[in-house]
Design a protein around this motif. Structure first.
Motif: not given
Length: 259
Positions: A214-216, A54-68, A127-136
């Motif tokens: 680290d990348w973001l 649950l906690e690792f899954n929540s981390c991915y939600d934070y990545f979207w919020q950071i980009v937003y 280019n940014f979202f190409s890398v971002f999508n690889k992780y997300i």
């Protein structure tokens, strides 16, 4: 930060989101490590692994919020109510609408449409979202993902380790109507995976999230430990899309919707 009025509000909010992300990530790693030690108690081991999922899954939600927030996808914030509304209703990848037949369907949110527009019209964003999508994308991957596990825990009937809940065909009750199976208690069983598989996937996401963060961070703030929130020119910004009218709507299936 001297004065918020002279600062980039989106970068300020994104900085706080990184703080929340790191705390959530550390909690997930702690749960993973504790679960890995509990070889003598299956229920205790699963308790820690469940928290880690649950906690690792929540981390991915934070990545979207950071980009937003970091790249200005949000409208003006003038109150706490505005901020909470953005988080709950705007910072999402899909929304529910009714089609002409009155059916409820998932469609792209404004956030998702703006991302697609930027990818098509801004090489840096592409280019940014190409890398971002690889992780997300790893969170939803069929072979290594944990998103479906987390959703099952929260909404769809649970998730448990195989070693805890053994499936015994003699315990199932089948109901028939006109010689056809109409219901079986087998359907009530939660999704199951082995401890080895759970631990394997959690290890993958530990490494992925750590590298992703680290990348973001470096992309947004540079190679620094001290964040400067002052207004600076960004590599790309969604502000350029504020007046764009999106005419296309791409339906989502229920399984594809990223809620």
């Amino acid at each position: 930060m001297e004065n918020l009025a002279n600062s980039d509000l989106g970068r300020v909010i994104a900085g706080y989101k990184f703080y929340d992300l790191i705390n959530t990530f550390n909690a997930a790693v702690f749960s993973l490590n504790e679960g890995s030690k509990c070889s003598d108690c299956a229920n205790k081991r699963f308790y820690f692994f469940k928290n880690s999922i649950l906690e690792f899954n929540s981390c991915y939600d934070y990545f979207w919020q950071i980009v937003y927030f970091a790249f200005d996808f949000f409208e003006d914030i003038k109150s706490e109510e505005d901020y909470q509304k953005l988080l709950k209703k705007e910072c999402v990848q899909s929304i529910i609408e009714k089609n002409p037949n009155g059916d409820r369907i998932y469609v792209q949110s404004k956030f998702a449409k703006t991302i697609e527009y930027l990818k098509q019209n801004n090489p840096e964003a592409q280019n940014f979202f190409s890398v971002f999508n690889k992780y997300i994308s790893k969170v939803s991957d069929d072979k290594i993902g944990i998103k479906q596990w987390a959703n099952n825990m929260k909404h769809q009937g649970g998730f448990i380790a195989e070693e805890i809940l053994l499936r015994d065909n003699t315990t199932f009750i089948d109901c028939f109507s006109d010689d056809k199976l109409s219901f079986s208690t087998k359907w009530l069983y939660p999704m199951r995976h082995s401890f080895d598989e759970i631990e394997r996937r959690l290890g993958i996401h530990k490494d992925n999230i750590e590298e992703f963060e680290d990348w973001l961070f470096r992309y947004i703030y540079g190679d620094t430990q001290v964040i400067d929130f002052k207004n600076e020119e960004k590599k790309f910004s969604a502000k350029q899309c504020r007046n764009v009218k999106y005419s296309h709507i791409i339906p989502y299936s229920v399984m594809d919707a990223d809620l």
